[in-house]
Design a protein around this motif. Structure first.
Motif, short mmCIF file in Angstrom:
data_model
loop_
_atom_site.label_atom_id
_atom_site.label_comp_id
_atom_site.label_asym_id
_atom_site.label_seq_id
_atom_site.Cartn_x
_atom_site.Cartn_y
_atom_site.Cartn_z
N ALA A 73 -14.82 5.22 11.90
CA ALA A 73 -14.48 3.90 12.43
C ALA A 73 -14.89 2.80 11.44
CB ALA A 73 -15.12 3.68 13.79
N GLY A 74 -14.71 3.07 10.14
CA GLY A 74 -14.99 2.08 9.11
C GLY A 74 -16.42 2.04 8.62
N ARG A 75 -17.33 2.74 9.27
CA ARG A 75 -18.75 2.72 8.88
C ARG A 75 -19.07 3.95 8.06
NH1 ARG A 75 -23.57 4.50 11.26
NH2 ARG A 75 -22.50 5.03 13.18
N LEU A 76 -19.83 3.77 6.97
CA LEU A 76 -20.26 4.88 6.14
C LEU A 76 -21.28 5.71 6.92
CD1 LEU A 76 -20.10 6.18 3.30
CD2 LEU A 76 -22.06 4.76 2.69
N VAL A 77 -21.00 7.02 7.08
CA VAL A 77 -21.90 7.88 7.85
C VAL A 77 -22.50 9.02 7.03
CG1 VAL A 77 -20.87 7.35 10.09
CG2 VAL A 77 -19.98 9.28 8.75
N ALA A 78 -21.89 9.34 5.88
CA ALA A 78 -22.41 10.44 5.07
C ALA A 78 -21.84 10.37 3.66
CB ALA A 78 -22.07 11.79 5.70
N VAL A 79 -22.59 10.95 2.72
CA VAL A 79 -22.13 11.07 1.34
C VAL A 79 -22.58 12.43 0.82
CG1 VAL A 79 -22.22 10.14 -1.00
CG2 VAL A 79 -22.29 8.58 0.96
N HIS A 80 -21.65 13.17 0.25
CA HIS A 80 -21.97 14.45 -0.40
C HIS A 80 -21.73 14.25 -1.89
CE1 HIS A 80 -21.07 16.98 3.46
NE2 HIS A 80 -22.06 16.13 3.61
N SER A 81 -22.75 14.53 -2.69
CA SER A 81 -22.67 14.29 -4.13
C SER A 81 -22.87 15.59 -4.91
CB SER A 81 -23.74 13.30 -4.57
OG SER A 81 -23.59 12.07 -3.90
N ILE A 82 -22.12 15.72 -5.97
CA ILE A 82 -22.30 16.81 -6.91
C ILE A 82 -22.57 16.19 -8.28
CG2 ILE A 82 -21.22 18.79 -8.05
CD1 ILE A 82 -19.67 19.29 -5.49
N ASN A 83 -23.77 16.46 -8.81
CA ASN A 83 -24.19 15.97 -10.12
C ASN A 83 -24.09 14.46 -10.26
OD1 ASN A 83 -24.80 18.59 -11.01
ND2 ASN A 83 -22.66 18.94 -11.56
N ARG A 84 -24.38 13.73 -9.16
CA ARG A 84 -24.43 12.26 -9.19
C ARG A 84 -25.63 11.78 -8.39
NH1 ARG A 84 -19.32 9.30 -10.82
NH2 ARG A 84 -20.10 7.69 -9.45
N PRO A 85 -26.84 12.04 -8.90
CA PRO A 85 -28.04 11.72 -8.14
C PRO A 85 -28.19 10.23 -7.80
CG PRO A 85 -28.60 12.43 -10.37
CD PRO A 85 -27.13 12.68 -10.18
N ALA A 86 -27.71 9.34 -8.64
CA ALA A 86 -27.81 7.91 -8.33
C ALA A 86 -26.97 7.58 -7.09
CB ALA A 86 -27.38 7.07 -9.52
N ASP A 87 -25.81 8.22 -6.95
CA ASP A 87 -24.99 8.00 -5.75
C ASP A 87 -25.76 8.41 -4.51
OD1 ASP A 87 -22.92 7.23 -7.41
OD2 ASP A 87 -21.58 8.88 -6.85
N HIS A 88 -26.47 9.53 -4.59
CA HIS A 88 -27.22 10.03 -3.45
C HIS A 88 -28.30 9.05 -3.02
CE1 HIS A 88 -29.40 12.73 -0.80
NE2 HIS A 88 -30.49 12.46 -1.49
N MET A 89 -29.07 8.56 -3.97
CA MET A 89 -30.16 7.64 -3.64
C MET A 89 -29.62 6.36 -3.00
SD MET A 89 -32.72 9.42 -4.25
CE MET A 89 -33.99 8.22 -3.98
N LEU A 90 -28.55 5.83 -3.54
CA LEU A 90 -27.95 4.62 -2.98
C LEU A 90 -27.32 4.91 -1.62
CD1 LEU A 90 -27.26 1.66 -3.22
CD2 LEU A 90 -25.26 2.30 -4.59
N ALA A 91 -26.72 6.08 -1.47
CA ALA A 91 -26.07 6.45 -0.21
C ALA A 91 -27.06 6.40 0.94
CB ALA A 91 -25.45 7.84 -0.32
#
Length: 119
Positions: A73-91
C-alpha cells in the motif's frame, strides 16, 4: 504472531521483557533483520515481505549486487539485499520510519534514499 529465529530478535525481546518486568512497559517495534554469507554472496534482509503488493529492484542483478524493495500500500515494508550492505543498513532506518517512497525514485540508482528519512 510471527516466529523470528534470529539473534537480533532474541536480544530485542529480552530488552522488552526486562523493561516490562521493571515497570517500563515498552512496545516491541523493532524492524526484524537477518543476514547470511553464502560463498561470495552476502545476503541481508530487513523487514518482512509477506503480503507485499509491489517490488522494486535497485542495482545490478547481472553483477550480483542488487536490492529488492518491497512495498505494501505504498509503504516500504522490507528490503532484501545481495552484496549491497549499505542498502541494508539504510533499509532498516527507512522501514522503521515507515516511509512511502515514490517508486520511480526508489528504482533510480542516482536518487539518494537517505533524503527519505525524516529530519
Amino acid at each position: 504472531p510471527v516466529r523470528l529465529e534470529s539473534v537480533q530478535n532474541a536480544q530485542d525481546q529480552a530488552r522488552i521483557a526486562a523493561a516490562t518486568l521493571t515497570g517500563k512497559g515498552l512496545p516491541y517495534d523493532a524492524v526484524p533483520w537477518f543476514w547470511s554469507d553464502q560463498y561470495d554472496a552476502k545476503l541481508q534482509m530487513a523487514g518482512l515481505c509477506a503480503a507485499q503488493d509491489e517490488e522494486v529492484v535497485r542495482g545490478s542483478q547481472e553483477e550480483g549486487k542488487f536490492s529488492v524493495y518491497y512495498l505494501r500500500a505504498g509503504r516500504l515494508v522490507a528490503v532484501h539485499s545481495i552484496n549491497r550492505p549499505a542498502d541494508h543498513m539504510l533499509a532498516r532506518k527507512l522501514i522503521a520510519a515507515r516511509v512511502e517512497p515514490d517508486v520511480e525514485r526508489l528504482a533510480d540508482p542516482g536518487f539518494d534514499l537517505k533524503t527519505l528519512l525524516p529530519a
